[in-house]
Design a protein around this motif. Structure first.
Motif, PDB file in Angstrom:
ATOM      1  N   TRP A  19       5.424   3.231  -8.283  1.00 28.33           N
ATOM      2  CA  TRP A  19       4.645   4.060  -9.219  1.00 28.33           C
ATOM      3  C   TRP A  19       3.261   3.480  -9.468  1.00 28.33           C
ATOM      4  N   VAL A  20       3.176   2.139  -9.503  1.00 25.03           N
ATOM      5  CA  VAL A  20       1.878   1.495  -9.751  1.00 25.03           C
ATOM      6  C   VAL A  20       0.924   1.805  -8.598  1.00 25.03           C
ATOM      7  N   GLN A  21       1.441   1.686  -7.370  1.00 22.14           N
ATOM      8  CA  GLN A  21       0.596   1.961  -6.202  1.00 22.14           C
ATOM      9  C   GLN A  21       0.116   3.416  -6.202  1.00 22.14           C
ATOM     10  N   SER A  22       1.040   4.340  -6.516  1.00 25.05           N
ATOM     11  CA  SER A  22       0.655   5.756  -6.541  1.00 25.05           C
ATOM     12  C   SER A  22      -0.404   6.009  -7.614  1.00 25.05           C
ATOM     13  N   ALA A  52      -7.869   1.836   1.941  1.00 23.72           N
ATOM     14  CA  ALA A  52      -7.339   0.911   2.958  1.00 23.72           C
ATOM     15  C   ALA A  52      -7.004  -0.434   2.311  1.00 23.72           C
ATOM     16  N   GLY A  53      -7.854  -0.863   1.372  1.00 28.41           N
ATOM     17  CA  GLY A  53      -7.630  -2.148   0.704  1.00 28.41           C
ATOM     18  C   GLY A  53      -6.356  -2.166  -0.113  1.00 28.41           C
ATOM     19  N   GLN A  54      -6.095  -1.063  -0.829  1.00 26.30           N
ATOM     20  CA  GLN A  54      -4.860  -1.040  -1.626  1.00 26.30           C
ATOM     21  C   GLN A  54      -3.621  -1.056  -0.737  1.00 26.30           C
ATOM     22  N   LEU A  55      -3.739  -0.478   0.475  1.00 27.34           N
ATOM     23  CA  LEU A  55      -2.606  -0.521   1.417  1.00 27.34           C
ATOM     24  C   LEU A  55      -2.273  -1.975   1.756  1.00 27.34           C
ATOM     25  N   VAL A  56      -3.302  -2.755   2.080  1.00 25.83           N
ATOM     26  CA  VAL A  56      -3.104  -4.169   2.424  1.00 25.83           C
ATOM     27  C   VAL A  56      -2.531  -4.920   1.209  1.00 25.83           C
ATOM     28  N   TRP A  57      -3.127  -4.693   0.056  1.00 28.98           N
ATOM     29  CA  TRP A  57      -2.738  -5.410  -1.162  1.00 28.98           C
ATOM     30  C   TRP A  57      -1.263  -5.160  -1.517  1.00 28.98           C
TER      31      TRP A  57
END
Lengths: 68, 240
Positions: A19-22, A52-57
């Protein structure tokens, strides 16, 4: 009833794992919307890099959690 | 032409992955409990999915303005694609086990205990649930990929063709399609859907992409590079 609940969970699960990521993705899109109207195409570069950065994180964060 | 091919390819590959998972469930039920109940369950699920497509397809086409549709579908597609890409990164890095159709098949068979007397509700419901839930993903992929940019016919053809190809392969081999490179396909489709989602969400915000549809290729390169970077960072010994 059980079937409907699992169908509902499956539909939500299509889009939301963490949920945080979304929420972060939605915040990035919201900020992108404001920035695009003011800065134009330059804002797109920042928008894509943030996404893209949040995907890596978040992938790295989940890997760290599962290794503990 | 390029746009149609991309939409067709994304719908075909995404639908093939989900159809393979649905087929595994139907095969497991059919080969252990008989075919009548799971086939009826499959037909019921397909009818329910067709009703959903017709209802939401009409709603989307007739009620929602183009820019709002692009923003909504783009956002959902982005969230959906990022989910696949996130899982693909974790699988590639060895954090999460790769999806194994043979194991999924054995697990389902173990839950079942031979043919049931009379009407087999367990077989019916298992097949209905499996096909409906996996089919929901196919429906979403087809509507989201084709619902904007006038690509719906190509997406529908891609989705239907994938289902037919997987179903025919299942009938021919009569066992799970373990040789389908499902994890690699999910990785590729995750990159494509994330790129399409970003493209459409930004267009819905009123942005114009340089080179129009061609910029999706650039987005795919960026997301692929980011995913590989994530895999490298996760695999680094310092983390272990």
């Amino acid at each position: 009833m059980k079937f409907l609940r699992s169908a509902g969970e499956a539909v939500v699960g299509l889009f939301v794992g963490d949920w945080v990521q979304s929420a972060i993705v939605l915040v990035i899109l919201g900020a992108g919307w404001l920035a695009v109207s003011r800065l134009g195409a330059a804002a797109l570069v920042v928008l894509v890099l943030l996404l893209a950065g949040q995907l890596v994180w978040f992938a790295r964060a989940e890997a760290q959690r599962s290794k503990r | 032409m390029y746009q149609t091919l991309l939409v067709f390819g994304a719908a075909f590959l995404g639908s093939a992955v989900e159809s393979t998972e649905a087929l595994t469930i139907v095969l497991a039920v059919g080969l252990t409990r008989g075919w009548r109940a799971p086939l009826l369950g499959t037909v019921a699920a397909l009818v329910a999915l067709a009703v959903l497509v017709i209802f939401f397809g009409q709603l989307i086409v007739t009620r929602i303005p183009d820019s709002a549709l692009k923003l909504l579908v783009g956002t959902l597609l982005l969230l959906f694609g990022l989910r696949w890409l996130h899982k693909a990164v974790l699988r590639s890095a060895g954090v999460v086990e790769k999806h194994d159709e043979d194991m999924a098949y054995r697990n389902t068979v173990n839950q079942l205990q031979g043919p049931a007397p009379g009407r087999d509700w367990v077989g019916f419901v298992l097949a209905l649930k499996g096909v409906f839930l996996e089919g929901l993903e196919v429906v979403f992929i087809v509507i989201a990929v084709g619902g904007t940019g006038r690509g719906l016919p190509a997406a529908v053809v891609g989705g239907l063709l994938a289902m037919v190809v997987v179903a025919v392969a299942g009938v021919v081999v009569r066992r799970p399609l373990a040789r389908v490179p499902e994890n690699t396909l999910k990785y590729a489709v995750g990159v494509i859907l994330t790129s399409l989602g970003t493209f459409w969400a930004a267009e819905g915000m009123g942005a114009s992409w340089p080179l129009d549809f061609v910029s999706i290729l650039g987005l795919a390169v960026i997301y692929f590079a980011a995913s590989r970077l994530a895999v490298v960072l996760i695999r680094r010994p310092a983390l272990a």
